[in-house]
Scaffold this active site. Structure first.
Site, mmCIF file in Angstrom:
data_model
loop_
_atom_site.group_PDB
_atom_site.id
_atom_site.type_symbol
_atom_site.label_atom_id
_atom_site.label_comp_id
_atom_site.label_asym_id
_atom_site.label_seq_id
_atom_site.Cartn_x
_atom_site.Cartn_y
_atom_site.Cartn_z
ATOM 1 N N SER A 157 -14.439 34.495 0.056
ATOM 2 C CA SER A 157 -15.137 35.712 0.487
ATOM 3 C C SER A 157 -14.116 36.814 0.734
ATOM 4 O O SER A 157 -13.027 36.548 1.238
ATOM 5 C CB SER A 157 -15.880 35.405 1.796
ATOM 6 O OG SER A 157 -16.363 36.592 2.389
ATOM 7 N N LYS A 158 -14.468 38.045 0.368
ATOM 8 C CA LYS A 158 -13.592 39.165 0.734
ATOM 9 C C LYS A 158 -14.026 39.588 2.137
ATOM 10 O O LYS A 158 -14.693 40.596 2.346
ATOM 11 C CB LYS A 158 -13.695 40.306 -0.291
ATOM 12 C CG LYS A 158 -12.565 41.321 -0.162
ATOM 13 C CD LYS A 158 -12.536 42.275 -1.347
ATOM 14 C CE LYS A 158 -11.682 43.491 -1.087
ATOM 15 N NZ LYS A 158 -10.255 43.240 -0.932
#
Ligand code: PMP
Length: 299
Positions: A157-158
């Site tokens: 995930s960013k």
């Protein structure tokens, strides 16, 4: 150059469906996203009025939120359109675009099931991250922090929380006179920079770490496609830190950094050469193309 704080600029920011004046885009201090890093974001670049691989960025934003257990209340089509609306409202054609989604203020404990999900999108002019040093090459220190394993943090995930160790690592590198930090992973293997993926040239081939505990960057994948179109061999594999000694060229690839040569990693010296130069030129040309042309190259 004097810093202009980001809250003291003019323009328009898209916030939960409406464009609001830049200076009014303020968040309540009791927001879950601030206290517990329940936030995900994107970094995009617009060139000549087109956002490079916009749908891929939007899809990653939605995916990042799902990994953190929340659903952004907008469709990919709506988010794409909002990004374009921000560019238009600010009269920008070449810019950096920053969508961010976060959990709101309804709950302020670890459990956040009842929080609403917000989305804001800003854009501003941001010339090349490493500027004139992009071909001459930047210098990297080695980070004191390691990229965690995928069962320790939501590494695909960013997510904003993952940047905490990036900032401390980058500060440590800057304190020693370096431009950025190379982060090793939890196994001690080479992973990436603090905001870009890494490539190493060894025996004339391009090697890049398998992205199993850090972002599989959109720029990274674009560069791999460009390299293969140039009949260059690209090998994705685990790369041990000791192998840094035998690389001849090293470069970074990321939305903000674009393709950027590296001339030193903590005392090891590299000479930016044909492969770095070719891919930098090809990437610079690719980003100027229309979305349809880009899709035909990176598909
Ligand atoms: N790794 C990190 C930690 C980053 O912040 C970025 C920039 N988003 C990248 C890699 C490269 O990703 P992309 O090419 O999709 O910008």
């Amino acid at each position: 150059m004097a810093l202009i704080p980001f809250d003291a600029r003019d323009g328009w920011i898209w916030w939960d469906g409406a464009l609001v004046p830049w200076r009014d885009a303020k968040l309540h201090v009791l927001s879950h996203g601030l206290h517990y890093a329940s936030a995900v974001f994107e970094g995009e670049r617009a060139y000549r009025g087109n956002i490079f691989r916009l749908r891929d960025h939007t899809a990653r934003l939605i995916r990042s939120g799902r990994i953190l257990g929340f659903e952004i209340p907008w469709t990919a089509e709506q988010i794409d359109a909002a990004c374009m609306a921000v560019l238009a409202a600010n009269d920008l054609t070449d810019a950096y675009v920053r969508p961010i989604a976060w959990r709101g203020s309804e709950m302020l404990a670890v459990s956040a099931q009842q929080t609403t999900i917000h989305l804001a999108i800003a854009a501003w002019p941001w010339p090349s991250y490493f500027g004139a040093e992009r071909m001459a090459g930047i210098r990297l220190g080695i980070a004191p922090w390691k990229r965690p394993s995928p069962d320790t943090a939501p590494t695909a995930s960013k997510a904003t929380g993952l940047y905490m160790i990036g900032t401390i690592s980058k500060h440590a590198a800057e304190a020693e006179g370096y431009n950025d930090a190379l982060m090793l992973d939890w196994r001690g293997n080479v992973s990436e920079g603090t905001g870009a993926n890494i490539f190493l040239v060894m025996d004339g081939d391009i090697h890049t770490p398998t992205p199993d505990c850090f972002l599989d960057g959109i720029t990274r994948r674009s560069v791999m496609a460009l390299a293969r179109r140039n009949q260059m061999k690209v090998v994705e594999r685990h790369i041990e830190a000791s192998e840094l000694d035998r690389a001849t060229e090293v470069f970074l690839a990321g939305t903000a950094a674009e393709v950027c040569a590296v001339r030193e990693i903590a005392g090891r010296h590299y000479t930016p050469g044909r492969i770095t130069e070719t891919l930098m030129k090809d990437y610079d040309a690719l980003v100027q193309k229309t979305p349809e042309e880009v899709a035909s190259v990176v598909a």
